[in-house]
Structure formats: C-alpha cells, structure tokens
Design a protein around this motif. Structure first.
Motif, mmCIF file in Angstrom:
data_model
loop_
_atom_site.group_PDB
_atom_site.id
_atom_site.type_symbol
_atom_site.label_atom_id
_atom_site.label_comp_id
_atom_site.label_asym_id
_atom_site.label_seq_id
_atom_site.Cartn_x
_atom_site.Cartn_y
_atom_site.Cartn_z
ATOM 1 N N GLY A 18 50.046 -5.169 17.039
ATOM 2 C CA GLY A 18 50.832 -4.920 15.954
ATOM 3 C C GLY A 18 50.174 -3.931 15.162
ATOM 4 O O GLY A 18 51.168 -2.874 14.609
ATOM 5 N N ALA A 19 48.898 -3.242 15.397
ATOM 6 C CA ALA A 19 47.953 -2.175 14.957
ATOM 7 C C ALA A 19 48.572 -0.927 15.477
ATOM 8 O O ALA A 19 48.586 0.240 14.800
ATOM 9 C CB ALA A 19 46.551 -2.908 14.923
ATOM 10 N N VAL A 20 48.886 -0.991 17.017
ATOM 11 C CA VAL A 20 49.524 0.275 17.461
ATOM 12 C C VAL A 20 50.727 0.228 17.413
ATOM 13 O O VAL A 20 51.629 1.310 18.318
ATOM 14 C CB VAL A 20 48.390 0.436 19.426
ATOM 15 N N SER A 21 51.504 -0.503 17.357
ATOM 16 C CA SER A 21 52.950 -0.486 16.793
ATOM 17 C C SER A 21 53.351 0.999 16.801
ATOM 18 O O SER A 21 53.343 1.422 15.467
ATOM 19 C CB SER A 21 53.688 -1.604 16.859
ATOM 20 N N SER A 22 54.976 1.190 17.230
ATOM 21 C CA SER A 22 55.382 2.654 16.201
ATOM 22 C C SER A 22 56.551 2.783 16.821
ATOM 23 O O SER A 22 57.701 1.899 17.930
ATOM 24 C CB SER A 22 54.450 3.574 17.135
ATOM 25 N N GLY A 31 50.397 2.624 23.158
ATOM 26 C CA GLY A 31 49.746 2.057 22.826
ATOM 27 C C GLY A 31 49.355 0.863 23.330
ATOM 28 O O GLY A 31 48.325 -0.056 23.324
ATOM 29 N N THR A 32 50.226 0.186 24.039
ATOM 30 C CA THR A 32 49.863 -1.450 24.175
ATOM 31 C C THR A 32 49.745 -1.468 25.404
ATOM 32 O O THR A 32 48.802 -2.682 25.391
ATOM 33 C CB THR A 32 52.215 -1.522 24.006
ATOM 34 N N LEU A 34 47.123 0.569 26.487
ATOM 35 C CA LEU A 34 45.389 0.697 25.749
ATOM 36 C C LEU A 34 45.332 -0.564 25.662
ATOM 37 O O LEU A 34 43.895 -0.881 25.690
ATOM 38 C CB LEU A 34 45.384 1.876 25.143
ATOM 39 N N VAL A 35 45.756 -1.745 24.569
ATOM 40 C CA VAL A 35 45.091 -2.298 23.961
ATOM 41 C C VAL A 35 45.104 -3.844 24.881
ATOM 42 O O VAL A 35 44.286 -4.706 24.642
ATOM 43 C CB VAL A 35 45.833 -2.298 22.756
ATOM 44 N N THR A 36 45.937 -3.700 25.490
ATOM 45 C CA THR A 36 46.622 -5.167 27.233
ATOM 46 C C THR A 36 46.023 -4.662 27.972
ATOM 47 O O THR A 36 45.979 -5.229 29.177
ATOM 48 C CB THR A 36 47.419 -5.385 26.502
ATOM 49 N N ALA A 37 45.069 -3.426 28.181
ATOM 50 C CA ALA A 37 44.389 -3.432 29.676
ATOM 51 C C ALA A 37 43.241 -4.219 29.737
ATOM 52 O O ALA A 37 42.476 -3.704 30.766
ATOM 53 C CB ALA A 37 44.092 -1.416 29.730
ATOM 54 N N GLY A 38 42.538 -4.986 29.275
ATOM 55 C CA GLY A 38 41.962 -6.001 29.341
ATOM 56 C C GLY A 38 40.346 -5.496 28.425
ATOM 57 O O GLY A 38 40.426 -4.710 27.376
ATOM 58 N N GLY A 39 38.983 -5.504 28.809
ATOM 59 C CA GLY A 39 37.736 -5.976 28.814
ATOM 60 C C GLY A 39 37.105 -6.832 27.980
ATOM 61 O O GLY A 39 37.690 -7.771 27.337
ATOM 62 N N LYS A 40 36.180 -6.463 27.514
ATOM 63 C CA LYS A 40 35.795 -7.868 26.694
ATOM 64 C C LYS A 40 35.146 -8.306 25.672
ATOM 65 O O LYS A 40 35.433 -9.242 25.727
ATOM 66 C CB LYS A 40 34.068 -7.892 27.776
ATOM 67 N N ARG A 41 36.508 -7.394 24.560
ATOM 68 C CA ARG A 41 36.232 -7.414 23.250
ATOM 69 C C ARG A 41 34.409 -7.249 22.632
ATOM 70 O O ARG A 41 34.193 -8.690 21.588
ATOM 71 C CB ARG A 41 37.120 -8.481 22.558
ATOM 72 N N ILE A 42 34.014 -6.978 23.885
ATOM 73 C CA ILE A 42 32.039 -7.586 22.898
ATOM 74 C C ILE A 42 32.095 -6.891 21.530
ATOM 75 O O ILE A 42 31.700 -7.461 20.520
ATOM 76 C CB ILE A 42 31.028 -6.386 23.520
ATOM 77 N N ARG A 43 32.660 -5.934 20.958
ATOM 78 C CA ARG A 43 32.105 -4.902 20.075
ATOM 79 C C ARG A 43 33.032 -5.919 18.712
ATOM 80 O O ARG A 43 32.076 -5.953 17.704
ATOM 81 C CB ARG A 43 32.887 -4.028 19.642
ATOM 82 N N PRO A 44 34.147 -6.130 19.140
ATOM 83 C CA PRO A 44 34.662 -6.684 17.770
ATOM 84 C C PRO A 44 34.339 -8.672 17.970
ATOM 85 O O PRO A 44 33.587 -8.805 16.719
ATOM 86 C CB PRO A 44 36.153 -7.245 18.358
ATOM 87 N N ALA A 45 34.091 -8.985 18.574
ATOM 88 C CA ALA A 45 33.141 -10.223 19.219
ATOM 89 C C ALA A 45 31.906 -9.846 18.226
ATOM 90 O O ALA A 45 31.798 -10.914 17.166
ATOM 91 C CB ALA A 45 33.272 -10.334 20.204
ATOM 92 N N LEU A 46 30.993 -9.290 18.463
ATOM 93 C CA LEU A 46 29.861 -9.056 17.496
ATOM 94 C C LEU A 46 30.373 -9.124 15.760
ATOM 95 O O LEU A 46 29.571 -9.638 15.431
ATOM 96 C CB LEU A 46 29.235 -7.613 17.806
ATOM 97 N N GLU A 70 37.500 -2.924 17.626
ATOM 98 C CA GLU A 70 37.893 -2.661 19.532
ATOM 99 C C GLU A 70 39.394 -1.257 19.118
ATOM 100 O O GLU A 70 38.945 -0.657 20.371
ATOM 101 C CB GLU A 70 39.094 -3.728 18.622
ATOM 102 N N LEU A 71 39.373 -0.807 18.626
ATOM 103 C CA LEU A 71 40.885 0.347 18.612
ATOM 104 C C LEU A 71 39.691 1.333 18.391
ATOM 105 O O LEU A 71 40.969 2.966 19.483
ATOM 106 C CB LEU A 71 41.484 0.492 17.492
ATOM 107 N N ILE A 72 38.746 1.993 17.693
ATOM 108 C CA ILE A 72 37.775 3.516 18.384
ATOM 109 C C ILE A 72 37.108 3.359 19.502
ATOM 110 O O ILE A 72 37.146 4.057 19.943
ATOM 111 C CB ILE A 72 36.412 3.011 17.053
ATOM 112 N N HIS A 73 36.564 2.135 19.905
ATOM 113 C CA HIS A 73 35.656 1.801 20.978
ATOM 114 C C HIS A 73 37.217 2.570 22.238
ATOM 115 O O HIS A 73 36.599 3.030 23.127
ATOM 116 C CB HIS A 73 36.315 0.562 21.134
ATOM 117 N N THR A 74 38.797 1.533 22.404
ATOM 118 C CA THR A 74 39.312 2.232 23.078
ATOM 119 C C THR A 74 39.787 3.185 22.750
ATOM 120 O O THR A 74 39.793 3.596 24.245
ATOM 121 C CB THR A 74 40.926 1.193 23.052
ATOM 122 N N ALA A 75 40.051 3.933 21.862
ATOM 123 C CA ALA A 75 40.543 5.218 22.210
ATOM 124 C C ALA A 75 39.798 6.570 22.221
ATOM 125 O O ALA A 75 39.544 6.982 23.327
ATOM 126 C CB ALA A 75 39.987 6.063 20.111
#
Length: 319
Positions: A18-22, A31-32, A34-46, A70-75
């Motif tokens: 929702g945050a990257v929807s346009s 945007g979709t 990039l945010v759905t391409a996987g990743g461990k989500r360690i940063r938001p999890a911490l 997570e968005l900053i990390h993705t970008a």
C-alpha cells in the motif's frame, strides 16, 4: 526467530504494498516488484522487536516507522544494483534489468520519498527524522567511499570497517534505537540495543563478504565473486593481499576493470587458499558475541530470545 512478531510482519508486508501504490500504472508496477521481491525483513523486524520490548508498544504507532525502514533499505538496494550493473538479486531480476537504469533510479527515488512521507505522517518528531536523514546520508557516504577505492588493491582495514559501518551497521543500529524509542524502552536499554544493532550489522556485512567468496551464485542469489568483479576489496581479500604468496597476482586481478570470468575464478582461488575466510568469520563472531552481551536483561523473555536468535542466524547463515 521472528515468531513473536510474525503477525506484525504480516501486517507490515501488506502495508508495504500500500505504501508504494500509485495511480500511475508503471510506478505501481515498479514499486510492487521491489517490495515483493523477497528479503529477510531484518531491519523492520529489529525495529518491531525493540518496540515490543517497551512498555509503550503500539503496533499502530511503530508500523509506519518499520515500513519506512524497509523502504529505505529497498530503495538503497535499487540504486546499488544500478551502480553494480547487477542483473539479479535474491534470484529475481533487478529493476534495472527488468526495465532500465533510468526507471530503476527514479523508482528508488520514489520509494525514498514514500518512506519519508510515512515518517511525516507518523508524527515521530525531529529526532527520528534527523536520524533517518543521517542514515540515508551515511548510506551514500559508504557507497562513495567504496566507489572511490574500486579496482584498487587497498590493504587498509580502517577504510573497510568505515565503509561497512556506514553501509550496513549504522542502519541496523538505527532500527534498534528508533524501535526502542517509539516503544518506550528505558534510555539505557535503548542504547544497549543500538550497540547490539551496530555489532550485528558489522557481522552481517562481514558474513556477506565471506559468502561472496565461498558460495555459488545459486546459493546467494547473485553472481558469486561479484565484489571482486566490481573491484570491491573485502575483508578476506584484504587479508589475502597481505599474506598470500600470490598477492601480486591477486592485486593485478582486482585492479583490472576488464577482468575476465577466469580471472575472477583465479582471484577467488587465491583468497580461498589463505586463512582469510577463517579470519573474517572470527571477526564476525567477535561482533556477534559483543551483540549478545548487549541485549538488555530485563526485556521480556521471548523478545530477548528473538534478539539472541537473530545474532545466531547471522553467524550461521549461508545465503
């Protein structure tokens, strides 16, 4: 290791889309992807773990911050892939490969903007905004330091540690610190978790550099030996440049922008023949032990255990 916050992460994953929807179809598609391409989500999890350790925890309050991190990390990864001319990440096509460099860079910019919009809407105050601005600045400085020394046989460990601090450790430190602040952790515990984040960040990047030397492309989801190919000298390579009897040959390879696949394989073989990988793993273990010592004793047991498991995961991971 994230069982205690799994429901939070599920909500976060929905929120990221929702945050990257346009309303612009291509922007929405980029945007979709990039945010759905996987990743461990360690940063938001911490961030979520630290917040849940505090007495003022509110998922509604902390969620925009976790999403923004997570968005900053993705970008930043999108921009890294353009700089590195990478075709894949996490086994998926990069934005620059799927579209082109221009769309990838602008897509990264769009995601940065959406991250800071979330922070503004969350009403976190000046300190949080300042720390996140510092974070993006440090990510850029880390890339500049790295770019300034590509295709150079740099043997300076201080340069290496400064680079990985700015590229990775500062990020995980801020995730823990800001999560603690928003969750209402005592100041002393927040400082300890910030140090924990710094230490696991240093270990995470050192481990990443070891995997680039030791694993196959299929195992790590990006080209093996990619750092060497890009002229980036990491800890195992620095050690080999200092101790290997083939150091001159290794230096000749890592300083050649036109290196072939065979040259990359030669460089990997030279590094693997030294104890550079073992030395780097030992250094990562030092940071991880320090991280474990920093976990506040009075955190809820399940939160404390999760922080321990994160450190264990970083030490044991093979992807």
């Amino acid at each position: 290791m994230f069982d205690v916050i799994q429901s939070d992460l599920d909500v976060l994953n929905e929120g990221l889309i929702g945050a990257v929807s346009s309303p612009v179809e291509l922007v929405n598609e980029v945007g979709t992807h990039l945010v759905t391409a996987g990743g461990k989500r360690i940063r938001p999890a911490l961030c979520l773990l630290a917040a849940r350790g505090g007495k003022a925890f509110s998922l509604e309050k902390v969620l925009p911050l976790a999403e923004a991190l997570e968005l900053i990390h993705t970008a930043s990864l999108v921009h890294d892939d353009v700089i590195d001319e990478a075709d894949t990440r996490r086994g998926e096509p990069t934005a620059n490969a799927k579209w082109n460099n221009q769309i990838a860079v602008l897509g990264g910019d769009y995601i940065f903007a959406r991250a800071f919009a979330l922070i503004a809407e969350g009403g976190y105050g000046d300190y949080v905004s300042k720390r996140l601005a510092e974070l993006v600045g440090n990510l850029s400085v880390g890339e500049i330091i790295q770019d300034h020394t590509v295709y150079q046989a740099v043997k300076d460990l201080d340069n290496y540690y400064e680079r990985i601090q700015k590229k990775t450790a500062d990020f995980l430190e801020i995730c823990c610190e800001l999560g603690g602040i928003v969750g209402g952790l005592p100041e002393e515990d927040t400082k300890k978790l910030a140090e924990y984040g710094h230490c696991i960040g240093m270990a995470f990047q050192i481990t990443d550099d070891v995997l680039d030397i030791m694993q196959t492309s299929e195992q790590i989801g990006k080209p093996a030996g990619n750092d060497i190919r890009q002229g980036i000298v990491t800890l195992p390579v620095i050690h080999a440049l200092n101790v290997s009897p083939d150091a001159e040959k290794l230096a000749a390879i890592v300083t050649d922008p036109e290196m072939s696949n065979e040259m990359v394989e030669q460089a990997l073989a030279i590094v693997r023949e030294t104890d550079g990988v073992e030395m780097a793993k030992a250094k990562a273990d030092e940071y991880l032990e320090r991280a474990r010592q920093m976990i506040p004793a009075d955190l809820p047991a399940e939160i404390r255990e999760a922080f321990v498991q994160v450190a264990d995961f970083i030490g044991d991971r093979d992807f």
